[in-house]
Write a protein that holds these residues in place. Structure first.
Motif, PDB file in Angstrom:
ATOM      1  N   CYS A 142       0.859  -1.189   0.000  1.00 37.71           N
ATOM      2  CA  CYS A 142       0.000   0.000   0.000  1.00 37.71           C
ATOM      3  C   CYS A 142       0.894   1.238   0.000  1.00 37.71           C
ATOM      4  O   CYS A 142       1.774   1.358   0.862  1.00 37.71           O
ATOM      5  CB  CYS A 142      -0.885   0.007   1.247  1.00 37.71           C
ATOM      6  SG  CYS A 142      -2.009  -1.412   1.334  1.00 37.71           S
ATOM      7  N   ALA A 143       0.652   2.144  -0.940  1.00 40.49           N
ATOM      8  CA  ALA A 143       1.508   3.340  -1.035  1.00 40.49           C
ATOM      9  C   ALA A 143       1.269   4.286   0.135  1.00 40.49           C
ATOM     10  O   ALA A 143       2.169   5.029   0.538  1.00 40.49           O
ATOM     11  CB  ALA A 143       1.251   4.058  -2.359  1.00 40.49           C
ATOM     12  N   GLY A 144       0.042   4.299   0.668  1.00 41.10           N
ATOM     13  CA  GLY A 144      -0.254   5.146   1.821  1.00 41.10           C
ATOM     14  C   GLY A 144      -0.060   6.624   1.515  1.00 41.10           C
ATOM     15  O   GLY A 144      -0.134   7.055   0.352  1.00 41.10           O
ATOM     16  N   TRP A 145       0.185   7.396   2.549  1.00 40.37           N
ATOM     17  CA  TRP A 145       0.423   8.845   2.360  1.00 40.37           C
ATOM     18  C   TRP A 145       1.651   9.257   3.153  1.00 40.37           C
ATOM     19  O   TRP A 145       1.643   9.239   4.379  1.00 40.37           O
ATOM     20  CB  TRP A 145      -0.799   9.668   2.793  1.00 40.37           C
ATOM     21  CG  TRP A 145      -0.572  11.130   2.536  1.00 40.37           C
ATOM     22  CD1 TRP A 145      -0.209  12.067   3.465  1.00 40.37           C
ATOM     23  CD2 TRP A 145      -0.632  11.827   1.274  1.00 40.37           C
ATOM     24  NE1 TRP A 145      -0.048  13.295   2.850  1.00 40.37           N
ATOM     25  CE2 TRP A 145      -0.299  13.175   1.514  1.00 40.37           C
ATOM     26  CE3 TRP A 145      -0.913  11.428  -0.039  1.00 40.37           C
ATOM     27  CZ2 TRP A 145      -0.265  14.133   0.505  1.00 40.37           C
ATOM     28  CZ3 TRP A 145      -0.875  12.382  -1.051  1.00 40.37           C
ATOM     29  CH2 TRP A 145      -0.558  13.712  -0.775  1.00 40.37           C
ATOM     30  N   LYS A 146       2.716   9.574   2.449  1.00 42.72           N
ATOM     31  CA  LYS A 146       3.966  10.023   3.077  1.00 42.72           C
ATOM     32  C   LYS A 146       4.396   9.105   4.222  1.00 42.72           C
ATOM     33  O   LYS A 146       4.714   9.554   5.323  1.00 42.72           O
ATOM     34  CB  LYS A 146       3.827  11.474   3.533  1.00 42.72           C
ATOM     35  CG  LYS A 146       3.603  12.419   2.352  1.00 42.72           C
ATOM     36  CD  LYS A 146       3.631  13.878   2.717  1.00 42.72           C
ATOM     37  CE  LYS A 146       3.452  14.711   1.452  1.00 42.72           C
ATOM     38  NZ  LYS A 146       3.362  16.148   1.683  1.00 42.72           N
ATOM     39  N   GLY A 147       4.347   7.821   3.929  1.00 45.72           N
ATOM     40  CA  GLY A 147       4.799   6.835   4.905  1.00 45.72           C
ATOM     41  C   GLY A 147       3.704   6.327   5.824  1.00 45.72           C
ATOM     42  O   GLY A 147       3.867   5.310   6.492  1.00 45.72           O
ATOM     43  N   ASN A 148       2.575   7.021   5.861  1.00 47.67           N
ATOM     44  CA  ASN A 148       1.489   6.623   6.750  1.00 47.67           C
ATOM     45  C   ASN A 148       0.474   5.706   6.071  1.00 47.67           C
ATOM     46  O   ASN A 148       0.360   5.673   4.854  1.00 47.67           O
ATOM     47  CB  ASN A 148       0.734   7.872   7.225  1.00 47.67           C
ATOM     48  CG  ASN A 148       1.335   8.429   8.488  1.00 47.67           C
ATOM     49  OD1 ASN A 148       1.505   7.701   9.454  1.00 47.67           O
ATOM     50  ND2 ASN A 148       1.691   9.698   8.459  1.00 47.67           N
ATOM     51  N   PHE A 149      -0.286   5.041   6.915  1.00 52.97           N
ATOM     52  CA  PHE A 149      -1.417   4.212   6.504  1.00 52.97           C
ATOM     53  C   PHE A 149      -2.471   5.073   5.816  1.00 52.97           C
ATOM     54  O   PHE A 149      -2.674   6.220   6.187  1.00 52.97           O
ATOM     55  CB  PHE A 149      -1.996   3.618   7.806  1.00 52.97           C
ATOM     56  CG  PHE A 149      -3.297   2.902   7.665  1.00 52.97           C
ATOM     57  CD1 PHE A 149      -3.346   1.533   7.469  1.00 52.97           C
ATOM     58  CD2 PHE A 149      -4.489   3.614   7.755  1.00 52.97           C
ATOM     59  CE1 PHE A 149      -4.567   0.882   7.354  1.00 52.97           C
ATOM     60  CE2 PHE A 149      -5.715   2.960   7.648  1.00 52.97           C
ATOM     61  CZ  PHE A 149      -5.741   1.596   7.444  1.00 52.97           C
ATOM     62  N   ASN A 150      -3.158   4.523   4.815  1.00 52.90           N
ATOM     63  CA  ASN A 150      -4.388   5.180   4.356  1.00 52.90           C
ATOM     64  C   ASN A 150      -5.499   4.158   4.144  1.00 52.90           C
ATOM     65  O   ASN A 150      -5.262   2.951   4.067  1.00 52.90           O
ATOM     66  CB  ASN A 150      -4.157   6.074   3.120  1.00 52.90           C
ATOM     67  CG  ASN A 150      -3.992   5.297   1.834  1.00 52.90           C
ATOM     68  OD1 ASN A 150      -4.385   4.144   1.721  1.00 52.90           O
ATOM     69  ND2 ASN A 150      -3.406   5.939   0.838  1.00 52.90           N
ATOM     70  N   LEU A 151      -6.714   4.690   4.072  1.00 52.94           N
ATOM     71  CA  LEU A 151      -7.897   3.829   4.020  1.00 52.94           C
ATOM     72  C   LEU A 151      -8.046   3.146   2.659  1.00 52.94           C
ATOM     73  O   LEU A 151      -8.291   1.938   2.569  1.00 52.94           O
ATOM     74  CB  LEU A 151      -9.123   4.711   4.313  1.00 52.94           C
ATOM     75  CG  LEU A 151     -10.377   4.033   4.828  1.00 52.94           C
ATOM     76  CD1 LEU A 151     -10.114   3.258   6.099  1.00 52.94           C
ATOM     77  CD2 LEU A 151     -11.463   5.091   5.071  1.00 52.94           C
ATOM     78  N   GLU A 152      -7.891   3.931   1.585  1.00 50.00           N
ATOM     79  CA  GLU A 152      -8.256   3.417   0.255  1.00 50.00           C
ATOM     80  C   GLU A 152      -7.354   2.272  -0.209  1.00 50.00           C
ATOM     81  O   GLU A 152      -7.837   1.308  -0.814  1.00 50.00           O
ATOM     82  CB  GLU A 152      -8.296   4.558  -0.775  1.00 50.00           C
ATOM     83  CG  GLU A 152      -6.985   5.314  -1.008  1.00 50.00           C
ATOM     84  CD  GLU A 152      -6.786   6.484  -0.043  1.00 50.00           C
ATOM     85  OE1 GLU A 152      -7.414   6.494   1.025  1.00 50.00           O
ATOM     86  OE2 GLU A 152      -5.971   7.367  -0.357  1.00 50.00           O
TER      87      GLU A 152
END
Ligand code: MLT
Length: 236
Positions: A142-152
């Motif tokens: 999961c690419a996430g957002w700037k190293g963080n988890f994301n929902l989608e």
């Protein structure tokens, strides 16, 4: 039985051995959805690059430059990161050099994988069918957002795991978590996504049409993958 695992953010990738796995990189909003849409509708190939400067260098060599930072098109580039940009007539038959905040970076970070596939909800079943046929364990990155988890991206992982339950064992709690998350969301993905960070970020930029399109399932029957030399093309 083959196994499937889910790496919830690229920051966790060092915990996984990727060299013996097929990696599915996913950035639903919007990089891997845009790649899928482009490759499915006539873009010849896409070169994912991690940095804006590397993309500019390819632009200077004559490639179309595409991408965003923080959701906004990079100044001087021909395309942004909307899937609709990648389906336009003027990009058909062309090679696009692309850089995005998280998606193309996740592709680079996965470079030691046995094979890298580009996954999105738009080509969910095509990816699932390909994984069923090949002999290796799978890892969703999961690419996430700037190293963080994301929902989608986690929802995509859950949707993929659901399709593969008869062919792959869940190898970790991340796969199980994404599966449960998708069960909670699948009847109305758009509504489930409404409070998520990137939904709000894109809505603020007035890019809601892209979100609806990126959340549509099985729009295309295509498996984009990274070939040696660093271009993404469609599997034949
Ligand atoms: C990314 O790679 O971070 C995304 O695709 C951002 C975007 O929505 O443009």
């Amino acid at each position: 039985m083959k196994k499937i695992s889910v790496c919830l953010t690229p920051q966790l990738l060092s915990l996984y051995e990727v060299s013996d796995k097929v990696v599915v990189v996913v950035d639903i909003l919007r990089a891997t959805s845009s790649i899928t849409a482009g490759i499915a509708t006539g873009v010849k190939s896409i070169i994912p690059v991690a940095e804006v400067e590397a993309c500019r260098a390819l632009q200077a060599q004559g490639y179309l430059a595409a991408g965003e930072r923080d959701g906004k098109m990079v100044e001087g580039f021909t395309l942004g990161n909307s899937p609709f940009d990648y389906m336009a007539d003027h990009v058909k038959g062309k090679t696009i050099a692309m850089t995005t905040t998280n998606g193309t970076l996740a592709i680079h970070k996965s470079s030691k994988a046995k094979e890298i596939l580009i996954g999105s909800l738009l080509n969910l079943t095509a990816i699932a069918n390909y994984l069923k046929q090949q002999p290796y364990d799978a890892l969703v990155v999961c690419a996430g957002w700037k190293g963080n988890f994301n929902l989608e991206d986690t929802l995509f992982a859950g949707a993929l795991v659901e399709k593969l339950t008869d062919h792959f064992a869940f190898d970790d709690d991340s796969a199980l978590t994404s599966f449960y998350l998708f069960q909670a969301a699948k009847n109305d993905l758009m509504n489930f996504m409404r409070n998520s960070s990137h939904y709000r970020r894109l809505k603020h930029l007035d890019i809601v049409d892209d979100i609806a399109f990126c959340l549509s399932i099985d729009h295309f029957d295509v498996v984009p993958y990274l070939v040696e030399g660093g271009e993404i093309v469609a599997k034949k």
